[in-house]
Scaffold this active site. Sequence first.
Site, PDB file in Angstrom:
ATOM      1  N   PRO A 166      62.739  36.573  46.226  1.00  9.55           N
ATOM      2  CA  PRO A 166      61.875  35.518  45.669  1.00  9.55           C
ATOM      3  C   PRO A 166      61.216  35.989  44.376  1.00  9.55           C
ATOM      4  CG  PRO A 166      61.340  35.992  47.978  1.00  9.55           C
ATOM      5  CD  PRO A 166      62.235  37.072  47.508  1.00  9.55           C
ATOM      6  N   GLY A 169      55.764  34.124  39.460  1.00 10.55           N
ATOM      7  CA  GLY A 169      55.277  34.270  38.086  1.00 10.55           C
ATOM      8  C   GLY A 169      55.655  35.581  37.433  1.00 10.55           C
ATOM      9  N   SER A 240      50.483  33.632  37.400  1.00 14.74           N
ATOM     10  CA  SER A 240      50.901  33.941  38.776  1.00 14.74           C
ATOM     11  C   SER A 240      51.046  32.661  39.596  1.00 14.74           C
ATOM     12  CB  SER A 240      49.909  34.896  39.434  1.00 14.74           C
ATOM     13  OG  SER A 240      48.593  34.376  39.392  1.00 14.74           O
ATOM     14  N   THR A 248      50.901  38.115  48.668  1.00 12.20           N
ATOM     15  CA  THR A 248      50.210  39.379  48.410  1.00 12.20           C
ATOM     16  C   THR A 248      48.781  39.404  48.936  1.00 12.20           C
ATOM     17  OG1 THR A 248      49.536  38.601  46.217  1.00 12.20           O
ATOM     18  CG2 THR A 248      51.569  39.886  46.349  1.00 12.20           C
ATOM     19  N   LEU A 303      60.017  38.763  54.548  1.00 10.55           N
ATOM     20  CA  LEU A 303      60.299  38.014  55.770  1.00 10.55           C
ATOM     21  C   LEU A 303      60.880  36.633  55.513  1.00 10.55           C
ATOM     22  CD1 LEU A 303      57.041  38.829  57.793  1.00 10.55           C
ATOM     23  CD2 LEU A 303      59.233  40.042  57.837  1.00 10.55           C
ATOM     24  N   TYR A 508      37.698  48.380  40.618  1.00 11.90           N
ATOM     25  CA  TYR A 508      38.884  48.231  39.772  1.00 11.90           C
ATOM     26  C   TYR A 508      38.838  49.309  38.700  1.00 11.90           C
ATOM     27  CZ  TYR A 508      42.503  44.943  38.030  1.00 11.90           C
ATOM     28  OH  TYR A 508      43.666  44.328  37.658  1.00 11.90           O
TER      29      TYR A 508
END
Length: 595
Positions: A166, A169, A240, A248, A303, A508
């Site tokens: 798959p 983006g 995205s 995710t 999956l 981050y």
Amino acid sequence: MMQEVSREKVERILPKNRSKVLKWNGWGYKDSKFFVTKEGVIRFTGNRYPIGEIDLPFFTQWVQKTLNIDIRSRNVPQNIFKSNEIPHCFIPNDFLVALKNTKMDFTTDGPARICRSHGQTLYDIYTLRYDKCFPRISDIVVWPMNHENVITLVELANNYNVALIPYGGGTSVSGAVTLPKYEKRCIVSVDTSQMNKLLWLDESNLIACFEAGIVGQDLERELKKLGFTCGHEPDSYEFSSLGGWVATRASGMKKNVYGNIEDLVVDVKMVTSEGVMEKNSKVPRMSCGPDFQHIILGSEGTLGIITEVKLKIRPLPKCISYESVIFPDYDSGVKCMREVAKQRCQPASIRLMDNMQFKFGQSLRPMNNKFENLKEIFKKIYLKRICAFDYDSLCVMTLLFEGSREEVNLHKNRISHIATLFGGINSGEKIGKMGYMLTFVIAYIRDLALEYNVVAESFETSVPWDKTLHLCNYVKKTVSNECSKLNIKYYLISCRVTQTYDTGCCVYFYFGFNWTGLNNPVSTYHHIESIARDAIIVSGGSISHHHGVGKLRSYWYQNNIPKTTLSLYKSSKHLLDPKNIFAIGNLMCYPISKL
């Protein structure tokens, strides 16, 4: 009231020929980038962002001082499409005949195959610009138009033993869409970008159903036309896809009001080799055994293929307002954010930049007139002499408020009061808005950096509150020590707190260095990031907060997840995909077929 929405073709940012709009070897729009002018000043092109078509002399000075770049010497990116290195495609003839009979659009064009065989990791972009082609790319690209097309495609893949990958983006920074180089079967890149419609909207229950290929900005545009918002806004929101968010377990900048993706999802439809998984319900909650929908969230394409998603929506906020607060140091800022979380009064977005990121953000301002320059000088004098703030240690918290005017004002006052308890000083709407908007521009900087011998990347984690400061300091120290060992003199390592929870927060990190004198900068970067990742785990942090596992973090996934949990995932893989046609290879760093 259920509102059916036209299934006619809609405006979208991801056409079949992506390279008409987006860069094939970098981030974002083709008309938007940082570059160095003939006068030796960095400038940003285009008018999509606030800093568009503006010279950035302070940013030029900052990167020269911090990373010691020579703007007179540029690495010119290659055009890999013009080389003879594009691997030939392998497609079984009987599968090709069957595919043609489905009437689905497909292509074996080399550039189209390359574009859908990578994401946005440092390795991906460096390879496209300066190295040999990837060892494995997709053999064919197929564009399903709806859920039924995907069912047909999965049936064909099982019948003719081909692999399906798959592709939404293409914004992954975890290696999630990098193709397994040892896969010998034909690989089909399933580009979901044409599955981008709003199928229906339920105004009474505030639920909307979208096809999974729609990207964030298109999704919000369609909802806005009808007076609603989803509110999920990750840094990659412009490009995205909804399916990628689900796959995710993504998080958005405004999760405090709207929730993370797992909070927004009402139902997901995913096509597996053994049939379609879905709840087929719109109820707000069920107590009907284990919720197996959660195995879809975070499955990262291993999956099945996500085709449709039902999401919670909200009416558009009447008031949107930005604010910012300056603290004398990072410790004070983190303690303030902890108190805000403890009192559960977080605004839509609350983020804290350390000193390095604060200076970076300040460097992206344009050259103002004399009056504006005087104002900047007076601000520094005020902070230093009146407030006793050290410019080399202060940090900034940026805030976004959404709601009614009354709610926003009350919220602002409450946050302001808490901030003063930790030495914070209000620094206004301008810094807050610029800090929020720059999130969408930062990703463009890496492309420029690569042209001047700088490699850079981001990585993130979630961590309990009582370990946050230690983790931030320890990771920075670990990276600095490793750079010293490798004789890397010019580098940056900085962090920010981007999301807060009752029990902890998301941290981050940004790390980059001047690679001059190194033979393999990408390998060196990954070596240092791996050591930083070990430091995160030792300090009590998670493998990831929202980027996912992919292939880059599969080692830590296998070594930090309980064996019982791994066994449950493996069993699910064997049950839902017995022939391993979803052979993307994420999560586990060895072939599922050998388990």
